[in-house]
Design a protein around this motif. Structure first.
Motif, short mmCIF file in Angstrom:
data_model
loop_
_atom_site.label_atom_id
_atom_site.label_comp_id
_atom_site.label_asym_id
_atom_site.label_seq_id
_atom_site.Cartn_x
_atom_site.Cartn_y
_atom_site.Cartn_z
N LEU A 166 38.16 42.43 29.67
CA LEU A 166 37.57 43.68 29.21
C LEU A 166 36.15 43.82 29.72
CD1 LEU A 166 37.53 46.26 27.53
CD2 LEU A 166 36.93 44.87 25.53
N LEU A 167 35.36 42.77 29.64
CA LEU A 167 33.97 42.82 30.09
C LEU A 167 33.90 43.12 31.58
CD1 LEU A 167 31.06 42.44 29.08
CD2 LEU A 167 31.24 40.04 29.74
N TYR A 168 34.79 42.52 32.36
CA TYR A 168 34.79 42.78 33.80
C TYR A 168 35.13 44.24 34.09
CZ TYR A 168 35.59 42.19 38.78
OH TYR A 168 35.53 42.31 40.15
N PHE A 169 36.11 44.78 33.37
CA PHE A 169 36.45 46.19 33.55
C PHE A 169 35.24 47.07 33.21
CE2 PHE A 169 41.20 45.31 32.98
CZ PHE A 169 41.50 45.63 34.30
N LEU A 170 34.57 46.77 32.11
CA LEU A 170 33.41 47.57 31.70
C LEU A 170 32.28 47.50 32.72
CD1 LEU A 170 33.29 46.74 27.88
CD2 LEU A 170 33.73 48.99 28.89
N ASN A 171 32.13 46.34 33.35
CA ASN A 171 31.07 46.18 34.35
C ASN A 171 31.43 46.81 35.69
OD1 ASN A 171 29.36 44.77 32.63
ND2 ASN A 171 30.17 42.77 33.23
N ASN A 172 32.68 47.21 35.84
CA ASN A 172 33.13 47.79 37.12
C ASN A 172 33.92 49.08 36.88
OD1 ASN A 172 32.59 45.50 39.33
ND2 ASN A 172 33.29 44.49 37.45
N LYS A 173 33.38 49.90 35.98
CA LYS A 173 34.06 51.15 35.62
C LYS A 173 34.27 52.03 36.85
CE LYS A 173 30.91 52.29 32.59
NZ LYS A 173 30.10 51.07 32.52
N GLY A 174 35.46 52.63 36.94
CA GLY A 174 35.76 53.56 38.01
C GLY A 174 36.14 52.91 39.32
N GLN A 175 36.08 51.60 39.40
CA GLN A 175 36.39 50.90 40.64
C GLN A 175 37.81 50.32 40.60
OE1 GLN A 175 33.36 48.07 41.82
NE2 GLN A 175 31.78 49.21 40.73
N VAL A 176 38.52 50.46 41.70
CA VAL A 176 39.87 49.91 41.79
C VAL A 176 39.78 48.39 41.88
CG1 VAL A 176 41.98 49.81 43.17
CG2 VAL A 176 40.74 51.98 42.92
N GLN A 177 40.59 47.71 41.07
CA GLN A 177 40.61 46.25 41.07
C GLN A 177 42.04 45.78 41.38
OE1 GLN A 177 37.81 44.61 40.70
NE2 GLN A 177 36.61 46.42 40.14
N THR A 178 42.22 45.11 42.50
CA THR A 178 43.54 44.57 42.80
C THR A 178 43.79 43.35 41.91
OG1 THR A 178 42.79 43.01 44.50
CG2 THR A 178 43.26 45.28 45.20
N ARG A 179 45.04 42.95 41.82
CA ARG A 179 45.37 41.77 41.02
C ARG A 179 44.70 40.52 41.59
NH1 ARG A 179 49.35 45.39 40.84
NH2 ARG A 179 50.42 45.75 38.85
N ASP A 180 44.66 40.42 42.92
CA ASP A 180 44.01 39.26 43.53
C ASP A 180 42.52 39.24 43.21
OD1 ASP A 180 46.35 38.30 44.60
OD2 ASP A 180 46.04 39.15 46.60
N GLN A 181 41.88 40.41 43.20
CA GLN A 181 40.45 40.47 42.85
C GLN A 181 40.23 40.00 41.41
OE1 GLN A 181 39.91 44.66 44.01
NE2 GLN A 181 38.10 44.01 45.14
N LEU A 182 41.09 40.46 40.52
CA LEU A 182 40.95 40.07 39.11
C LEU A 182 41.18 38.57 38.93
CD1 LEU A 182 42.75 43.10 37.44
CD2 LEU A 182 40.30 42.56 37.32
N LEU A 183 42.17 38.02 39.62
CA LEU A 183 42.42 36.57 39.54
C LEU A 183 41.20 35.79 40.01
CD1 LEU A 183 46.11 36.28 40.75
CD2 LEU A 183 45.24 35.61 38.52
N ALA A 184 40.58 36.27 41.08
CA ALA A 184 39.42 35.57 41.64
C ALA A 184 38.19 35.72 40.76
CB ALA A 184 39.12 36.08 43.05
N GLU A 185 37.91 36.93 40.29
CA GLU A 185 36.66 37.20 39.59
C GLU A 185 36.71 36.86 38.10
OE1 GLU A 185 33.96 37.91 41.15
OE2 GLU A 185 34.98 38.09 43.07
N VAL A 186 37.85 37.07 37.46
CA VAL A 186 37.95 36.83 36.02
C VAL A 186 38.49 35.43 35.73
CG1 VAL A 186 38.95 37.63 33.84
CG2 VAL A 186 38.29 39.29 35.59
N TRP A 187 39.56 35.07 36.43
CA TRP A 187 40.16 33.75 36.20
C TRP A 187 39.46 32.65 37.00
CZ3 TRP A 187 42.79 38.03 35.02
CH2 TRP A 187 43.71 37.99 33.97
N GLY A 188 38.86 33.02 38.13
CA GLY A 188 38.22 32.02 38.99
C GLY A 188 39.20 31.33 39.91
N TYR A 189 40.39 31.93 40.12
CA TYR A 189 41.40 31.32 40.98
C TYR A 189 41.49 32.09 42.29
CZ TYR A 189 42.90 29.41 36.49
OH TYR A 189 42.94 28.80 35.28
#
Length: 233
Positions: A166-189
């Motif tokens: 949720l925090l990552y989404f709030l910090n990047n409002k309006g920006q498209v986030q791919t699943r790979d981006q989310l795995l890298a930035e939120v999960w660290g994988y």
């Protein structure tokens, strides 16, 4: 201070192997072979910084252990990584639905487990220094240092990874986030993790957010996007 890891696993050989490798990396390790004992130790002081939890235990299931950890205010913020020989997708989904932060299927690489432990602990240690004490987005209020969330002035209990998502989404409002981006930035994988992990957590986060869950938009075949502005009320 080194992190304290609680290992709840009924395979004695695996307990010995993992305890040795974790201690070699500088972690303090406590181990037990049964789920009820694991719950008791998790609720004791000092609480563990992370729980490695087997799904198949001789007394109660790992999913029940995780469910009880998440329902108890004293343990609900302790991150949990599930370890299991059952690799079916439905088992992973159930694990995430009861609040697991990650899931590894046996046999697994000890090196990969250590990397995942490091990633989960790194997320848990984010202190939110420099962040505002309370930030708002429409009916959503987030206390980043305290890792608490309110929606329509009612507190919503999120797991560690749900809060970070949720925090990552709030910090990047309006920006498209791919699943790979989310795995890298939120999960660290960076690789080797199914995108189903992202979809499962987004689904759980939306459910907990109620009507505001619609702020997370699905872009079919691409990923997700959080609304740039809350709707007019």
């Amino acid at each position: 201070m080194s992190a304290h890891i609680l290992l709840v696993e009924d395979e004695a050989d695996l307990v010995q192997t993992l305890s040795y490798r974790l201690e070699k990396e500088g972690y303090k390790v406590s181990a037990c072979l049964r789920g009820l004992e694991g719950l008791e130790r998790a609720r004791s002081e000092p609480a563990p910084d992370l729980v490695l939890l087997d799904l198949m235990l001789p007394d109660i299931s790992g999913t029940e252990v995780c469910r009880q950890l998440r329902s108890d205010p004293t343990t609900r913020r302790i991150p949990v990584i599930m370890l299991t020989a059952r690799g079916e997708e439905i088992d992973r989904v159930v694990g995430f639905e009861v609040g697991a932060d990650d899931y590894m299927t046996k046999p697994f690489s000890t090196r990969e487990l250590l990397l995942r432990v490091q990633a989960v602990l790194r997320r848990a240690r984010r202190s939110g220094k420099g962040a505002a004490a309370l930030r708002s987005f429409g009916p959503i209020q987030v206390d980043e240092p305290g890792r608490r969330v309110w929606i329509e002035e009612e507190e919503v209990t999120l797991t560690l990874i749900e809060f970070d998502l949720l925090l990552y989404f709030l910090n990047n409002k309006g920006q498209v986030q791919t699943r790979d981006q989310l795995l890298a930035e939120v999960w660290g994988y960076r690789e080797g993790v199914s995108s189903r992990t992202v979809d499962t957590h987004v689904k759980r986060l939306r459910a907990k957010m109620g009507e505001t869950g619609n702020y997370i938009e699905t872009l079919r075949g691409v990923g997700y996007r959080f609304r740039r502005k809350p709707p007019a009320r």
